[in-house]
Design a protein around this motif. Sequence first.
Motif, PDB file in Angstrom:
ATOM      1  N   ALA A  77       0.823  -1.201   0.000  1.00 38.29           N
ATOM      2  CA  ALA A  77       0.000   0.000   0.000  1.00 38.29           C
ATOM      3  C   ALA A  77       0.849   1.240   0.000  1.00 38.29           C
ATOM      4  O   ALA A  77       0.457   2.287  -0.506  1.00 38.29           O
ATOM      5  CB  ALA A  77      -0.920   0.006   1.230  1.00 38.29           C
ATOM      6  N   THR A  78       2.055   1.158   0.575  1.00 30.44           N
ATOM      7  CA  THR A  78       2.934   2.303   0.560  1.00 30.44           C
ATOM      8  C   THR A  78       3.510   2.490  -0.822  1.00 30.44           C
ATOM      9  O   THR A  78       3.595   1.574  -1.620  1.00 30.44           O
ATOM     10  CB  THR A  78       4.092   2.086   1.550  1.00 30.44           C
ATOM     11  OG1 THR A  78       4.720   0.847   1.248  1.00 30.44           O
ATOM     12  CG2 THR A  78       3.568   2.072   2.973  1.00 30.44           C
ATOM     13  N   ALA A  79       3.913   3.724  -1.136  1.00 29.52           N
ATOM     14  CA  ALA A  79       4.402   4.034  -2.472  1.00 29.52           C
ATOM     15  C   ALA A  79       5.835   4.533  -2.391  1.00 29.52           C
ATOM     16  O   ALA A  79       6.317   4.945  -1.346  1.00 29.52           O
ATOM     17  CB  ALA A  79       3.524   5.108  -3.122  1.00 29.52           C
ATOM     18  N   VAL A 120       6.744  -3.862  -4.103  1.00 28.69           N
ATOM     19  CA  VAL A 120       5.922  -2.653  -4.137  1.00 28.69           C
ATOM     20  C   VAL A 120       4.966  -2.703  -5.316  1.00 28.69           C
ATOM     21  O   VAL A 120       3.770  -2.467  -5.178  1.00 28.69           O
ATOM     22  CB  VAL A 120       6.813  -1.395  -4.208  1.00 28.69           C
ATOM     23  CG1 VAL A 120       5.958  -0.128  -4.154  1.00 28.69           C
ATOM     24  CG2 VAL A 120       7.829  -1.390  -3.077  1.00 28.69           C
ATOM     25  N   TRP A 121       5.498  -3.001  -6.517  1.00 29.84           N
ATOM     26  CA  TRP A 121       4.643  -3.188  -7.689  1.00 29.84           C
ATOM     27  C   TRP A 121       5.403  -3.995  -8.739  1.00 29.84           C
ATOM     28  O   TRP A 121       6.616  -4.164  -8.648  1.00 29.84           O
ATOM     29  CB  TRP A 121       4.148  -1.864  -8.283  1.00 29.84           C
ATOM     30  CG  TRP A 121       5.184  -0.798  -8.521  1.00 29.84           C
ATOM     31  CD1 TRP A 121       5.392   0.321  -7.752  1.00 29.84           C
ATOM     32  CD2 TRP A 121       6.125  -0.714  -9.609  1.00 29.84           C
ATOM     33  NE1 TRP A 121       6.424   1.078  -8.273  1.00 29.84           N
ATOM     34  CE2 TRP A 121       6.884   0.471  -9.422  1.00 29.84           C
ATOM     35  CE3 TRP A 121       6.406  -1.513 -10.704  1.00 29.84           C
ATOM     36  CZ2 TRP A 121       7.897   0.863 -10.294  1.00 29.84           C
ATOM     37  CZ3 TRP A 121       7.427  -1.136 -11.583  1.00 29.84           C
ATOM     38  CH2 TRP A 121       8.149   0.054 -11.364  1.00 29.84           C
ATOM     39  N   LEU A 124      15.055  -1.638  -8.504  1.00 31.29           N
ATOM     40  CA  LEU A 124      14.251  -1.983  -9.677  1.00 31.29           C
ATOM     41  C   LEU A 124      14.915  -3.136 -10.410  1.00 31.29           C
ATOM     42  O   LEU A 124      16.096  -3.054 -10.776  1.00 31.29           O
ATOM     43  CB  LEU A 124      14.116  -0.782 -10.606  1.00 31.29           C
ATOM     44  CG  LEU A 124      13.360   0.420 -10.036  1.00 31.29           C
ATOM     45  CD1 LEU A 124      13.440   1.605 -10.990  1.00 31.29           C
ATOM     46  CD2 LEU A 124      11.907   0.072  -9.742  1.00 31.29           C
ATOM     47  N   ILE A 125      14.148  -4.208 -10.624  1.00 38.18           N
ATOM     48  CA  ILE A 125      14.642  -5.423 -11.267  1.00 38.18           C
ATOM     49  C   ILE A 125      13.866  -5.654 -12.559  1.00 38.18           C
ATOM     50  O   ILE A 125      12.645  -5.778 -12.550  1.00 38.18           O
ATOM     51  CB  ILE A 125      14.484  -6.647 -10.347  1.00 38.18           C
ATOM     52  CG1 ILE A 125      15.253  -6.454  -9.043  1.00 38.18           C
ATOM     53  CG2 ILE A 125      14.925  -7.913 -11.066  1.00 38.18           C
ATOM     54  CD1 ILE A 125      16.751  -6.423  -9.180  1.00 38.18           C
ATOM     55  N   LYS A 126      14.580  -5.735 -13.682  1.00 35.59           N
ATOM     56  CA  LYS A 126      13.971  -6.045 -14.972  1.00 35.59           C
ATOM     57  C   LYS A 126      14.277  -7.500 -15.302  1.00 35.59           C
ATOM     58  O   LYS A 126      15.438  -7.907 -15.382  1.00 35.59           O
ATOM     59  CB  LYS A 126      14.551  -5.126 -16.053  1.00 35.59           C
ATOM     60  CG  LYS A 126      14.200  -5.504 -17.491  1.00 35.59           C
ATOM     61  CD  LYS A 126      12.750  -5.251 -17.811  1.00 35.59           C
ATOM     62  CE  LYS A 126      12.462  -5.417 -19.305  1.00 35.59           C
ATOM     63  NZ  LYS A 126      12.695  -6.780 -19.820  1.00 35.59           N
ATOM     64  N   ALA A 178       9.496  -3.420  -8.598  1.00 35.79           N
ATOM     65  CA  ALA A 178      10.086  -2.570  -7.566  1.00 35.79           C
ATOM     66  C   ALA A 178      10.062  -3.328  -6.251  1.00 35.79           C
ATOM     67  O   ALA A 178       8.991  -3.739  -5.780  1.00 35.79           O
ATOM     68  CB  ALA A 178       9.323  -1.264  -7.442  1.00 35.79           C
ATOM     69  N   TRP A 179      11.231  -3.522  -5.657  1.00 33.82           N
ATOM     70  CA  TRP A 179      11.379  -4.202  -4.372  1.00 33.82           C
ATOM     71  C   TRP A 179      11.923  -3.207  -3.342  1.00 33.82           C
ATOM     72  O   TRP A 179      12.812  -2.433  -3.633  1.00 33.82           O
ATOM     73  CB  TRP A 179      12.343  -5.373  -4.460  1.00 33.82           C
ATOM     74  CG  TRP A 179      11.912  -6.508  -5.347  1.00 33.82           C
ATOM     75  CD1 TRP A 179      12.235  -6.698  -6.664  1.00 33.82           C
ATOM     76  CD2 TRP A 179      11.093  -7.620  -4.974  1.00 33.82           C
ATOM     77  NE1 TRP A 179      11.673  -7.856  -7.136  1.00 33.82           N
ATOM     78  CE2 TRP A 179      10.967  -8.446  -6.119  1.00 33.82           C
ATOM     79  CE3 TRP A 179      10.479  -7.998  -3.795  1.00 33.82           C
ATOM     80  CZ2 TRP A 179      10.247  -9.627  -6.121  1.00 33.82           C
ATOM     81  CZ3 TRP A 179       9.743  -9.187  -3.781  1.00 33.82           C
ATOM     82  CH2 TRP A 179       9.635  -9.985  -4.916  1.00 33.82           C
TER      83      TRP A 179
END
Length: 416
Positions: free
Chosen positions: A16-18, A57-58, A403-405, A412-413
């Motif tokens: 829920a946090t951004a 995160v997303w 950020l992992i691609k 996003a971790w």
Amino acid sequence: MKTGFPRLVLISAGMATALSTAAPGEPAWTGWLGPDRDARAQESKLPPTWPDTLQQVWRVEVGEGYSTPLVIGDRIFQHARIDDKEVMLCLERATGKSIWQQSVPISFKAGRGGERHGLGPKSTPTYADGRVFSLSITGLLAAWSADDGELLWKRDFRERFEVAHPYWGTATSPIVDDGRLYVHTGSCEDGALFCIDTRTGKDIWVRDEEANCYSSPRIETIDGVRQLVELNHSGLYGISLEDGGLLWKHSFPHRGNNQNTPTPARHEDTFIVGAENRGMFAVKVQRTGAEWQVKETWKHREASLDMSSPIVQDGRVYGFSHFKTGQFFCLDAESGEVIWKGDPRMGENAQFLSLPGHILALTDDGQCRILKSTGDQYDVVKTYQVAEDRTWTAPALLGDVILIKDLKHLTAWRFP
């Protein structure tokens, strides 16, 4: 014209946090290996104790390719392939939701042996002065407005070269300095280093002496002289930013299928270089008056680099050798002496970030390892599974979020 792709969807809102927008003075991740091309994320907000798990995160589907995401303020820019097009995506840093996206049709056939690496892109864009500059796998250079995605100009180097990319496709990442963009294009047989005005896309100068390779250049100041340092098809070169003149060079030619791919690392006035099946070496570059001297200070085959670039932290070189079916190593930057080697059979590739007191290593099987950067042995503090596999892309880390691609997704971790 802006284009939409239904496959670009928000997979999970995660926590829920951004992510917060970049605070004043917080460095942005502006290109390949970060703002200074040294993979340093020293201002990251790391936990006092490494957690057992990371917080997702997303996660969004962005397309294929090995391009590192850029982070500029509250936006992320991702270059990728969706179907037969290369796309430039602008996402909200907080949620991963799309702000704008643009596309260019790019047709490419992978060279024999490179099919498993997909159709690109492999180059990482660079950001400067409100613009994002991307380079396609075929060598198409484009300038995009970071604000709304407007295509400002493009250059197709096939107008100059019959083939505008090396055998396995363009992997070099452009770099910008003081309103000038530098990029080496062309094939393994014919190439040129271009200095281009970032506003107009016009040439300022062109150096057409050396063929292309897969490595990305750095811009460095050596003995008071700011210059471009690149590993090209012929070796390690220092090039004048003013006119493209050769300042110094050290021969290290691409041989057969053993390509020049890693970005050289720097320790003080020494550059550490390696390439497939040819070991590693270090050269010290100095200037006396108007003359440049290049001296090889060490060389060995204890480790050898394929597609992984080494990094330097506190006088040590960290890297991933393709010997022993993939092996982490640590060398003394001054002497080249091996301090430690990790376990064998660790995979095909690894990407590194330099953290306070630690090294972050991302292997191609989706594992993120936190290594201690002190001590005389391979010491893994924590291991996190951040993707299922195919994590060949170098990560980006700002604040407490990495950020992992992977093959098709950007995740996003957060370090909680």
